[in-house]
Design a protein around this motif. Structure first.
Motif, PDB file in Angstrom:
ATOM      1  N   LEU A 127      -7.458  -8.271   5.781  1.00 49.86           N
ATOM      2  CA  LEU A 127      -6.668  -8.977   4.773  1.00 49.86           C
ATOM      3  C   LEU A 127      -5.183  -8.810   5.044  1.00 49.86           C
ATOM      4  CD1 LEU A 127      -8.425  -8.410   1.337  1.00 49.86           C
ATOM      5  CD2 LEU A 127      -7.924 -10.583   2.439  1.00 49.86           C
ATOM      6  N   ALA A 128      -4.778  -7.597   5.416  1.00 48.16           N
ATOM      7  CA  ALA A 128      -3.371  -7.343   5.720  1.00 48.16           C
ATOM      8  C   ALA A 128      -2.914  -8.150   6.934  1.00 48.16           C
ATOM      9  CB  ALA A 128      -3.147  -5.857   5.958  1.00 48.16           C
ATOM     10  N   LEU A 160      -3.273 -12.278   5.494  1.00 54.83           N
ATOM     11  CA  LEU A 160      -2.531 -12.751   4.322  1.00 54.83           C
ATOM     12  C   LEU A 160      -1.144 -13.320   4.650  1.00 54.83           C
ATOM     13  CD1 LEU A 160      -3.424 -10.276   1.446  1.00 54.83           C
ATOM     14  CD2 LEU A 160      -3.939 -12.699   1.588  1.00 54.83           C
ATOM     15  N   PRO A 161      -0.425 -12.780   5.629  1.00 57.28           N
ATOM     16  CA  PRO A 161       0.877 -13.391   5.937  1.00 57.28           C
ATOM     17  C   PRO A 161       0.802 -14.857   6.372  1.00 57.28           C
ATOM     18  CG  PRO A 161       0.810 -11.186   6.808  1.00 57.28           C
ATOM     19  CD  PRO A 161      -0.581 -11.500   6.309  1.00 57.28           C
ATOM     20  N   TYR A 195       1.960 -17.098   3.655  1.00 56.27           N
ATOM     21  CA  TYR A 195       3.371 -17.117   3.256  1.00 56.27           C
ATOM     22  C   TYR A 195       4.030 -18.445   3.602  1.00 56.27           C
ATOM     23  CZ  TYR A 195       3.266 -12.002   2.703  1.00 56.27           C
ATOM     24  OH  TYR A 195       2.999 -10.727   2.312  1.00 56.27           O
ATOM     25  N   LEU A 215       0.966 -12.403  -3.851  1.00 54.66           N
ATOM     26  CA  LEU A 215       0.547 -12.361  -2.456  1.00 54.66           C
ATOM     27  C   LEU A 215       1.207 -11.199  -1.719  1.00 54.66           C
ATOM     28  CD1 LEU A 215      -1.092 -13.818  -0.261  1.00 54.66           C
ATOM     29  CD2 LEU A 215       0.940 -15.173   0.215  1.00 54.66           C
ATOM     30  N   ASN A 274      -0.756  -8.027  -0.244  1.00 54.92           N
ATOM     31  CA  ASN A 274      -0.597  -7.688   1.158  1.00 54.92           C
ATOM     32  C   ASN A 274      -0.164  -6.229   1.313  1.00 54.92           C
ATOM     33  OD1 ASN A 274      -0.539  -7.966   3.886  1.00 54.92           O
ATOM     34  ND2 ASN A 274       1.265  -9.251   3.969  1.00 54.92           N
ATOM     35  N   LEU A 286      -2.274  -3.331   3.170  1.00 51.23           N
ATOM     36  CA  LEU A 286      -1.697  -2.514   4.237  1.00 51.23           C
ATOM     37  C   LEU A 286      -1.942  -1.034   3.991  1.00 51.23           C
ATOM     38  CD1 LEU A 286       1.707  -4.313   4.859  1.00 51.23           C
ATOM     39  CD2 LEU A 286      -0.092  -3.931   6.538  1.00 51.23           C
TER      40      LEU A 286
END
Length: 86
Positions: free
Chosen positions: A41-42, A45-46, A49, A69, A73, A77
């Protein structure tokens, strides 16, 4: 004097030792899965953006979504930091 009734402390150790071992294995497996999911996910997820930055950032719902978001994130992390590839 001898009695043939077993004492409560005479239980076999296998009945008691198997359960913590199983619980430890389940705990390790679940923790590993959660860390792996958080790691990925980490990583992914970016990618979300860019659409939020391209579309109207001045819309309050977009700002809220962006803040959530970024928070998600950050949490991913932290949780996924310990993930190791096997």
């Amino acid at each position: 004097m001898s009695t043939n009734t077993p004492l409560s402390t005479d239980r076999p150790a296998a009945d008691q030792s198997g359960l913590p071992s199983l619980a430890a294995q389940v705990h390790t497996a679940v923790l590993g899965s959660v860390r792996a999911l958080a790691f990925w996910l980490a990583v992914l997820l970016p990618l979300c953006y860019v659409p939020l930055l391209v579309f109207a950032f001045d819309v309050p719902s977009t700002r809220t979504a962006s803040a959530l978001l970024v928070a998600l994130n950050g949490l991913a992390l932290i949780v996924g930091h310990g993930h190791r590839r096997a």
